[in-house]
Design an enzyme around this catalytic site. Structure first.
Site, mmCIF file in Angstrom:
data_model
loop_
_atom_site.group_PDB
_atom_site.id
_atom_site.type_symbol
_atom_site.label_atom_id
_atom_site.label_comp_id
_atom_site.label_asym_id
_atom_site.label_seq_id
_atom_site.Cartn_x
_atom_site.Cartn_y
_atom_site.Cartn_z
ATOM 1 N N CYS A 4 -59.892 106.473 107.635
ATOM 2 C CA CYS A 4 -61.538 107.637 107.855
ATOM 3 C C CYS A 4 -60.975 108.141 106.376
ATOM 4 O O CYS A 4 -60.906 109.434 106.322
ATOM 5 C CB CYS A 4 -61.001 107.416 109.505
ATOM 6 S SG CYS A 4 -62.890 108.532 109.073
ATOM 7 N N HIS A 99 -71.829 110.425 112.653
ATOM 8 C CA HIS A 99 -71.701 112.480 111.711
ATOM 9 C C HIS A 99 -73.080 111.438 111.782
ATOM 10 O O HIS A 99 -73.940 111.032 111.686
ATOM 11 C CB HIS A 99 -71.532 111.865 110.390
ATOM 12 C CG HIS A 99 -71.729 110.315 109.964
ATOM 13 N ND1 HIS A 99 -70.859 109.575 109.332
ATOM 14 C CD2 HIS A 99 -72.601 109.933 108.620
ATOM 15 C CE1 HIS A 99 -71.819 108.364 109.047
ATOM 16 N NE2 HIS A 99 -73.168 108.865 108.161
HETATM 17 P P1 AMP Z 1 -73.307 106.271 106.981
HETATM 18 O O1 AMP Z 1 -74.199 105.330 105.866
HETATM 19 O O2 AMP Z 1 -74.440 106.795 107.413
HETATM 20 O O3 AMP Z 1 -71.802 105.535 107.422
HETATM 21 O O4 AMP Z 1 -73.422 107.367 106.023
HETATM 22 C C1 AMP Z 1 -72.053 107.910 105.318
HETATM 23 C C2 AMP Z 1 -72.830 108.672 104.197
HETATM 24 O O5 AMP Z 1 -71.253 109.065 103.831
HETATM 25 C C3 AMP Z 1 -73.460 107.853 103.001
HETATM 26 O O6 AMP Z 1 -74.341 108.663 102.786
HETATM 27 C C4 AMP Z 1 -72.372 108.936 101.559
HETATM 28 O O7 AMP Z 1 -72.712 108.650 100.538
HETATM 29 C C5 AMP Z 1 -71.454 109.710 102.265
HETATM 30 N N1 AMP Z 1 -70.098 109.911 101.774
HETATM 31 C C6 AMP Z 1 -69.489 108.459 101.654
HETATM 32 N N2 AMP Z 1 -68.411 109.662 101.258
HETATM 33 C C7 AMP Z 1 -68.535 111.094 100.841
HETATM 34 C C8 AMP Z 1 -67.662 112.181 100.524
HETATM 35 N N3 AMP Z 1 -66.594 111.803 99.812
HETATM 36 N N4 AMP Z 1 -68.664 113.262 100.421
HETATM 37 C C9 AMP Z 1 -69.297 113.284 100.815
HETATM 38 N N5 AMP Z 1 -70.426 112.467 101.447
HETATM 39 C C10 AMP Z 1 -70.090 110.995 101.849
HETATM 40 ZN ZN ZN Z 2 -62.438 109.982 110.538
#
Ligand code: AMP
Ligand code: ZN
Length: 111
Positions: A4, A99
């Site tokens: 994760c 989140h």
């Molecule tokens: P969701 O689509 O609601 O699951 O949001 C996941 C979010 O996590 C997306 O907006 C991605 O751009 C963001 N994300 C993925 N990997 C990272 C990371 N390493 N650091 C910061 N944000 C991330």
């Molecule tokens: Zn997690």
């Protein structure tokens, strides 16, 4: 939780500057911002969906929503922002660790 990405960020295994941290949550910048300002509030404990809620998790989510307004000025969100929690396939959830998206810094499009 193995594999994760948000658990790895919380554990410090993937570096990501923390704009806020306490015992229950962190706030980081989204790596692919969908607005001028785009933050993620990530609970430190792993669960994916609101449907997995229990009393302990509800306390954590409550805490997140109590802290977020106290960060508005620090995060540049004092003129308003949008709060989004994507859930599951149709909701566009790509990271299966609950989140809270905070989007702002500009007038957002209606949806
Ligand atoms: P969701 O689509 O609601 O699951 O949001 C996941 C979010 O996590 C997306 O907006 C991605 O751009 C963001 N994300 C993925 N990997 C990272 C990371 N390493 N650091 C910061 N944000 C991330
Ligand atoms: Zn997690």
């Amino acid at each position: 939780m193995e594999n994760c990405i948000f658990c790895k960020i919380v554990a410090g295994e993937i570096p990501s500057p923390r704009l806020y941290e306490d015992d229950k949550m962190i706030v980081i910048r989204d790596i692919e911002p969908k607005a001028k300002l785009h933050y993620l509030c990530i609970p430190k404990t792993h669960f994916a969906l609101l449907s997995e809620m229990n009393d302990v998790r509800a306390e954590i989510v409550k805490h997140c929503f109590q802290v977020i307004p106290t960060l508005e000025k620090q995060l540049g969100l004092e003129e308003g922002y949008r709060v989004i929690i994507n859930q599951g396939e149709n909701g566009g959830q790509t990271v299966h660790h609950l989140h809270i998206h905070l989007l702002g810094g500009e007038k957002l499009a209606d949806f």
